[in-house]
Design a protein around this motif. Structure first.
Motif, PDB file in Angstrom:
ATOM      1  N   THR A  10       0.841  -1.204   0.000  1.00  0.00           N
ATOM      2  CA  THR A  10       0.000   0.000   0.000  1.00  0.00           C
ATOM      3  C   THR A  10       0.872   1.250   0.000  1.00  0.00           C
ATOM      4  O   THR A  10       0.611   2.205  -0.743  1.00  0.00           O
ATOM      5  CB  THR A  10      -0.932  -0.008   1.227  1.00  0.00           C
ATOM      6  N   ILE A  11       1.930   1.232   0.815  1.00  0.00           N
ATOM      7  CA  ILE A  11       2.858   2.374   0.847  1.00  0.00           C
ATOM      8  C   ILE A  11       3.509   2.548  -0.524  1.00  0.00           C
ATOM      9  O   ILE A  11       3.657   3.675  -1.011  1.00  0.00           O
ATOM     10  CB  ILE A  11       3.919   2.174   1.949  1.00  0.00           C
ATOM     11  N   THR A  12       3.869   1.456  -1.162  1.00  0.00           N
ATOM     12  CA  THR A  12       4.481   1.515  -2.494  1.00  0.00           C
ATOM     13  C   THR A  12       3.508   2.130  -3.504  1.00  0.00           C
ATOM     14  O   THR A  12       3.898   2.978  -4.312  1.00  0.00           O
ATOM     15  CB  THR A  12       4.897   0.103  -2.944  1.00  0.00           C
ATOM     16  N   ILE A  13       2.252   1.733  -3.446  1.00  0.00           N
ATOM     17  CA  ILE A  13       1.242   2.270  -4.372  1.00  0.00           C
ATOM     18  C   ILE A  13       1.027   3.758  -4.115  1.00  0.00           C
ATOM     19  O   ILE A  13       0.883   4.544  -5.053  1.00  0.00           O
ATOM     20  CB  ILE A  13      -0.067   1.463  -4.269  1.00  0.00           C
ATOM     21  N   LEU A  71       6.640  -4.279  -7.596  1.00  0.00           N
ATOM     22  CA  LEU A  71       6.104  -2.917  -7.558  1.00  0.00           C
ATOM     23  C   LEU A  71       7.096  -1.891  -7.017  1.00  0.00           C
ATOM     24  O   LEU A  71       7.108  -0.746  -7.474  1.00  0.00           O
ATOM     25  CB  LEU A  71       4.843  -2.866  -6.695  1.00  0.00           C
ATOM     26  N   ASP A  72       7.903  -2.277  -6.034  1.00  0.00           N
ATOM     27  CA  ASP A  72       8.791  -1.321  -5.380  1.00  0.00           C
ATOM     28  C   ASP A  72       9.733  -0.618  -6.357  1.00  0.00           C
ATOM     29  O   ASP A  72       9.784   0.615  -6.388  1.00  0.00           O
ATOM     30  CB  ASP A  72       9.563  -2.002  -4.254  1.00  0.00           C
ATOM     31  N   PRO A  73      10.469  -1.355  -7.199  1.00  0.00           N
ATOM     32  CA  PRO A  73      11.328  -0.648  -8.142  1.00  0.00           C
ATOM     33  C   PRO A  73      10.546   0.147  -9.192  1.00  0.00           C
ATOM     34  O   PRO A  73      11.000   1.184  -9.669  1.00  0.00           O
ATOM     35  CB  PRO A  73      12.168  -1.748  -8.796  1.00  0.00           C
ATOM     36  N   ILE A  74       9.340  -0.336  -9.529  1.00  0.00           N
ATOM     37  CA  ILE A  74       8.509   0.419 -10.477  1.00  0.00           C
ATOM     38  C   ILE A  74       8.107   1.755  -9.866  1.00  0.00           C
ATOM     39  O   ILE A  74       8.158   2.800 -10.525  1.00  0.00           O
ATOM     40  CB  ILE A  74       7.284  -0.404 -10.913  1.00  0.00           C
ATOM     41  N   ALA A  75       7.732   1.738  -8.591  1.00  0.00           N
ATOM     42  CA  ALA A  75       7.351   2.981  -7.908  1.00  0.00           C
ATOM     43  C   ALA A  75       8.516   3.966  -7.886  1.00  0.00           C
ATOM     44  O   ALA A  75       8.330   5.165  -8.124  1.00  0.00           O
ATOM     45  CB  ALA A  75       6.885   2.672  -6.487  1.00  0.00           C
ATOM     46  N   ASP A  76       9.708   3.455  -7.612  1.00  0.00           N
ATOM     47  CA  ASP A  76      10.892   4.320  -7.623  1.00  0.00           C
ATOM     48  C   ASP A  76      11.100   4.946  -8.997  1.00  0.00           C
ATOM     49  O   ASP A  76      11.386   6.134  -9.124  1.00  0.00           O
ATOM     50  CB  ASP A  76      12.151   3.532  -7.247  1.00  0.00           C
ATOM     51  N   LYS A  77      10.953   4.142 -10.034  1.00  0.00           N
ATOM     52  CA  LYS A  77      11.171   4.619 -11.398  1.00  0.00           C
ATOM     53  C   LYS A  77      10.115   5.641 -11.813  1.00  0.00           C
ATOM     54  O   LYS A  77      10.417   6.614 -12.500  1.00  0.00           O
ATOM     55  CB  LYS A  77      11.207   3.439 -12.365  1.00  0.00           C
ATOM     56  N   VAL A  78       8.869   5.420 -11.408  1.00  0.00           N
ATOM     57  CA  VAL A  78       7.805   6.377 -11.730  1.00  0.00           C
ATOM     58  C   VAL A  78       8.108   7.724 -11.072  1.00  0.00           C
ATOM     59  O   VAL A  78       8.021   8.778 -11.720  1.00  0.00           O
ATOM     60  CB  VAL A  78       6.422   5.839 -11.292  1.00  0.00           C
ATOM     61  N   ARG A 104      17.407   3.262 -19.505  1.00  0.00           N
ATOM     62  CA  ARG A 104      17.867   2.242 -18.558  1.00  0.00           C
ATOM     63  C   ARG A 104      16.712   1.777 -17.682  1.00  0.00           C
ATOM     64  O   ARG A 104      16.491   0.588 -17.502  1.00  0.00           O
ATOM     65  CB  ARG A 104      18.992   2.811 -17.694  1.00  0.00           C
ATOM     66  N   GLU A 105      15.960   2.720 -17.119  1.00  0.00           N
ATOM     67  CA  GLU A 105      14.884   2.381 -16.181  1.00  0.00           C
ATOM     68  C   GLU A 105      13.766   1.596 -16.862  1.00  0.00           C
ATOM     69  O   GLU A 105      13.308   0.577 -16.351  1.00  0.00           O
ATOM     70  CB  GLU A 105      14.323   3.641 -15.520  1.00  0.00           C
ATOM     71  N   VAL A 106      13.328   2.058 -18.023  1.00  0.00           N
ATOM     72  CA  VAL A 106      12.256   1.364 -18.746  1.00  0.00           C
ATOM     73  C   VAL A 106      12.741   0.002 -19.229  1.00  0.00           C
ATOM     74  O   VAL A 106      12.018  -1.002 -19.136  1.00  0.00           O
ATOM     75  CB  VAL A 106      11.732   2.229 -19.918  1.00  0.00           C
ATOM     76  N   GLY A 107      13.973  -0.057 -19.711  1.00  0.00           N
ATOM     77  CA  GLY A 107      14.522  -1.331 -20.188  1.00  0.00           C
ATOM     78  C   GLY A 107      14.554  -2.393 -19.109  1.00  0.00           C
ATOM     79  O   GLY A 107      14.113  -3.531 -19.315  1.00  0.00           O
ATOM     80  N   ILE A 108      15.058  -2.036 -17.927  1.00  0.00           N
ATOM     81  CA  ILE A 108      15.130  -2.998 -16.823  1.00  0.00           C
ATOM     82  C   ILE A 108      13.719  -3.365 -16.359  1.00  0.00           C
ATOM     83  O   ILE A 108      13.429  -4.529 -16.070  1.00  0.00           O
ATOM     84  CB  ILE A 108      15.967  -2.442 -15.649  1.00  0.00           C
ATOM     85  N   THR A 109      12.821  -2.398 -16.307  1.00  0.00           N
ATOM     86  CA  THR A 109      11.446  -2.673 -15.874  1.00  0.00           C
ATOM     87  C   THR A 109      10.741  -3.607 -16.839  1.00  0.00           C
ATOM     88  O   THR A 109      10.089  -4.574 -16.420  1.00  0.00           O
ATOM     89  CB  THR A 109      10.655  -1.359 -15.718  1.00  0.00           C
ATOM     90  N   VAL A 110      10.869  -3.357 -18.124  1.00  0.00           N
ATOM     91  CA  VAL A 110      10.247  -4.232 -19.123  1.00  0.00           C
ATOM     92  C   VAL A 110      10.837  -5.634 -19.012  1.00  0.00           C
ATOM     93  O   VAL A 110      10.106  -6.635 -19.038  1.00  0.00           O
ATOM     94  CB  VAL A 110      10.410  -3.659 -20.553  1.00  0.00           C
ATOM     95  N   LEU A 121      12.842 -10.622 -10.381  1.00  0.00           N
ATOM     96  CA  LEU A 121      14.175 -10.031 -10.355  1.00  0.00           C
ATOM     97  C   LEU A 121      14.187  -8.903  -9.322  1.00  0.00           C
ATOM     98  O   LEU A 121      13.724  -7.802  -9.585  1.00  0.00           O
ATOM     99  CB  LEU A 121      14.518  -9.499 -11.756  1.00  0.00           C
ATOM    100  N   ALA A 122      14.649  -9.208  -8.130  1.00  0.00           N
ATOM    101  CA  ALA A 122      14.708  -8.214  -7.060  1.00  0.00           C
ATOM    102  C   ALA A 122      15.857  -7.245  -7.317  1.00  0.00           C
ATOM    103  O   ALA A 122      16.791  -7.558  -8.056  1.00  0.00           O
ATOM    104  CB  ALA A 122      14.893  -8.899  -5.708  1.00  0.00           C
ATOM    105  N   ALA A 123      15.777  -6.096  -6.685  1.00  0.00           N
ATOM    106  CA  ALA A 123      16.810  -5.082  -6.863  1.00  0.00           C
ATOM    107  C   ALA A 123      18.140  -5.571  -6.290  1.00  0.00           C
ATOM    108  O   ALA A 123      18.204  -6.143  -5.211  1.00  0.00           O
ATOM    109  CB  ALA A 123      16.400  -3.787  -6.179  1.00  0.00           C
ATOM    110  N   ALA A 124      19.203  -5.356  -7.037  1.00  0.00           N
ATOM    111  CA  ALA A 124      20.552  -5.720  -6.594  1.00  0.00           C
ATOM    112  C   ALA A 124      21.149  -4.533  -5.830  1.00  0.00           C
ATOM    113  O   ALA A 124      20.623  -3.421  -5.870  1.00  0.00           O
ATOM    114  CB  ALA A 124      21.417  -6.071  -7.799  1.00  0.00           C
TER     115      ALA A 124
END
Length: 189
Positions: A10-13, A71-78, A104-110, A121-124
């Motif tokens: 919920t916090i991520t959203i 969702l977490d890395p997507i939220a960061d990228k948005v 870079r961000e869209v490529g990794i997200t896709v 694929l969790a964040a490294a």
């Protein structure tokens, strides 16, 4: 104390929902260094800080989910993407920087979305370091600190943004290399 299982997600959203509000605040007065600019910077800092909060809650209460890892890395990228685009729209950040970061961000997200059926694929560590560097660089660029401390702040902003961009590129390469190595290892076994 019982923590609702979906609290970290919920916090991520909420972080994702903060992005358009933040961008509106940044652009509403055409980039003037007035109250809306300061509030946009504050909202960005609060929103990006929730990245650490949701992760801490998920790990502390052992409620880490695959959805949260996605969702977490997507939220960061948005959120950071909105900041990069907003600063470029205002003419305060060259578009080529924003384009390199977004590719870079869209490529990794896709890629993450494509392989989600195989594995999440969790964040490294380098990706996390990149996110921190981007957060610091963007927070400094967003807050009109030059109105308080003088023009030398632009030099600091340039250095921090350079570090953030270099880490963005390096972490993208790290993801690709790690995935290729992982696939080769999987193919051998």
């Amino acid at each position: 104390m019982a923590v609702p299982r979906q609290l970290p997600n919920t916090i991520t959203i909420v972080r994702i929902l903060f992005a358009p509000v933040f961008l509106w605040m940044l652009l509403a007065d055409g980039g003037a260094d007035g109250p809306l600019r300061w509030w946009a910077a504050v909202l960005f800092v609060v929103a990006i800080a929730t990245d650490g909060v949701d992760g801490w809650i998920a790990r502390r209460y052992e409620i880490v989910t695959d959805l949260g890892k996605l969702l977490d890395p997507i939220a960061d990228k948005v959120l950071t993407g909105a900041a990069f685009v907003g600063l470029s729209i205002l003419g305060e950040l060259p578009w080529w920087i924003t384009i390199v970061v977004l590719i870079r961000e869209v490529g990794i997200t896709v890629y993450r979305l494509v392989v989600v059926s195989d594995h999440v694929l969790a964040a490294a560590w380098m990706g996390k370091l990149k996110t921190v560097a981007q957060a610091v660089a963007l927070a400094l660029a967003l807050a009109p600190l030059w109105t308080v401390f003088g023009d030398w702040v632009f030099w600091v902003n340039g250095v921090t943004m350079t570090i953030a961009v270099l880490l963005t590129i390096a972490s993208g390469i790290d993801y690709v290399v790690s995935e290729v190595r992982g696939r080769r290892t999987d193919a051998r076994t």
